[in-house]
Write an enzyme that holds these catalytic residues in place. Structure first.
Site, short mmCIF file in Angstrom:
data_model
loop_
_atom_site.label_atom_id
_atom_site.label_comp_id
_atom_site.label_asym_id
_atom_site.label_seq_id
_atom_site.Cartn_x
_atom_site.Cartn_y
_atom_site.Cartn_z
N GLY A 70 0.80 -1.22 0.00
CA GLY A 70 0.00 0.00 0.00
C GLY A 70 0.84 1.27 0.00
O GLY A 70 0.54 2.22 -0.73
N SER A 199 -3.24 -3.47 -0.94
CA SER A 199 -2.17 -4.21 -0.29
C SER A 199 -2.67 -5.59 0.14
O SER A 199 -3.72 -5.70 0.77
CB SER A 199 -1.68 -3.43 0.93
OG SER A 199 -0.65 -4.13 1.57
N HIS A 201 -1.70 -7.83 2.34
CA HIS A 201 -1.75 -8.31 3.72
C HIS A 201 -2.95 -7.80 4.50
O HIS A 201 -3.16 -8.16 5.66
CB HIS A 201 -0.43 -8.05 4.46
CG HIS A 201 -0.19 -6.64 4.89
ND1 HIS A 201 -0.39 -6.24 6.20
CD2 HIS A 201 0.24 -5.55 4.23
CE1 HIS A 201 -0.08 -4.94 6.30
NE2 HIS A 201 0.30 -4.51 5.11
N CYS A 324 1.43 2.34 13.27
CA CYS A 324 2.57 3.25 13.10
C CYS A 324 2.64 4.27 14.24
O CYS A 324 3.70 4.73 14.58
CB CYS A 324 2.45 4.00 11.78
SG CYS A 324 1.54 3.11 10.54
#
Ligand SMILES: *Cc1c(COP(=O)(O)O)cnc(C)c1O
Length: 396
Positions: A70, A199, A201, A324
């Site tokens: 991503g 993405s 995952h 994050c």
């Protein structure tokens, strides 16, 4: 009980994806750029995966670029629109305040390079307003980039309407659909999406694999220079094991999408009503216009990190924001964007449940969160000030 409730951060690979990956590693190990048979077999597998993936979003195979995920897709999309825009003297970009950092940090970089960025507010419900989007579009706007679904609070944006507005004004529209692909139906043509990031995952595929859709007519700009792979737009020997696994995972996710969403949204609503019983708490983001597996709550008077550690001791994996930002002291930019003040945003919990979540597990989650919140409040100085009337409650 062991419950993985952090599927917005990443998902467990499906058996089909693992099988496709090992099948590739064992049997299709050739380099797709090689001319001999083993290489050409690998090339065939690569193009099969591209076709399968393109079909899912109603794109053409040649409009799909395989990437490392991503973040890379977001970077490439923004760079593409920025270079095209600059060449026409258009250096204004519209986005939203609660995008993923792969978007926001790239926009910061563009701003330092002379672009002007408008971040639309996402309001209390976590959804942008179409009239505000349309009003923000200027003569020199070269890109609108708005995520399909938010990774923290799960709110879903009116993508078709945004696409229509962008088309009407001739502005390129990119969407970070990393939380949506495999979870929500997407049709890039019907929705007027020019570029889209995904993405693997996040839909039970492998980490480090994703794709970027770029509509025919837009020429992608390279982030990575080198060989002529991906029609010369993304160099490097293709990650065929990852790509085959991504295709297998996506096929399975799409086949089960409706059934899974029905089930997960039922459990989501059950969790929301259970957790709403906790005093001085609030759901973050619109209650209905959100991903089927997403529940995000703020609890006044406590810290999200404390909730996570105590839930972990009970076998529940959850998150306090995006992966994050947890560990950092700043509260989530997403919660601040929907108007939560610092103190309240700090005491937040994101549960992103998987397709196999059961009612019994939901009950266990509700009981555990109630106990953990009560426990943390019992020795929180902030909570004491609130209950003593020295500070005013924000959440009722
Ligand atoms: C996870 C995520 C990304 C980053 O994807 P990676 O494959 O981990 O680089 C970007 N945007 C959103 C909305 C995400 O949830």
């Amino acid at each position: 009980m062991q419950i993985y409730a952090d599927n917005a951060a990443t998902t467990k690979m499906s058996d089909a994806a693992i099988e496709a990956m090992t099948d590739c590693m064992r049997n299709w190990y050739g380099n797709p750029s090689s001319l001999y048979t083993i290489g050409q077999k690998a090339k065939e597998k690569l193009e099969e995966a591209r076709e399968e993936i393109a079909k899912v979003i109603n794109a053409e195979p040649r409009e799909i670029i395989f990437t490392s995920g991503g973040s890379e897709s977001d970077n490439q999309a923004l760079l593409t629109a920025a270079i095209d825009g600059k060449s026409k003297g258009k250096k204004h970009i519209i986005s939203s305040a609660f995008e993923h950092h792969a978007i926001l940090h790239t926009l910061n970089k563009l701003e330092k390079n002379g672009f002007e960025i408008t971040l639309l507010p996402v309001h209390e419900n976590g959804i942008i307003r179409l009239d505000e989007l349309e009003a923000a579009i200027r003569e020199d706007t070269c890109l609108v980039t708005i995520m399909t679904a938010n990774n923290e609070i799960g709110t879903i944006q009116p993508i078709s309407e945004i696409g229509a507005i962008c088309k009407k004004h001739g502005v390129v529209f990119h969407t970070d659909a990393v939380q949506a692909v495999g979870h929500l139906p997407i049709d890039v043509k019907a929705q007027n999406i020019d570029m889209l990031s995904a993405s693997a995952h996040k839909f039970h595929g492998p980490k480090g694999t994703g794709f970027l859709y770029v509509r025919k007519g837009i020429i992608p700009k390279n982030l990575i220079e080198g060989g002529a792979q991906e029609r010369g737009k993304r160099a490097g020997t293709e990650n065929l094991p990852g790509i085959m696994a991504m295709s297998a995972a996506l096929k399975e996710a799409v086949a089960g999408m409706e059934h899974n969403n029905d089930h997960m949204s039922e459990i989501r609503d059950y969790l929301i009503s259970g957790l709403s019983e906790i005093p001085h708490s609030a759901l973050n983001g619109d209650a209905k216009q959100r991903l089927a597996g997403n529940v995000n709550f703020s609890f006044e008077g406590i810290e999200g990190e404390g909730i996570l550690l105590l839930l972990d001791q009970r076998g529940i994996s959850a998150s306090s924001g995006s992966a994050c930002t947890s560990g950092a002291l700043d509260p989530s930019h997403v919660l601040l964007a929907i108007g939560r003040i610092h103190d309240v945003a700090h005491g937040s919990l994101r549960l992103s449940v998987g397709e196999d979540i059961t009612k019994k597990e939901a009950d266990y989650i509700i009981t555990s969160v109630k106990e953990v919140v009560a426990h943390l409040r019992s020795f929180s100085p902030v909570w004491r000030d609130l209950t003593d009337g020295k500070k005013e409650f924000i959440l009722q």
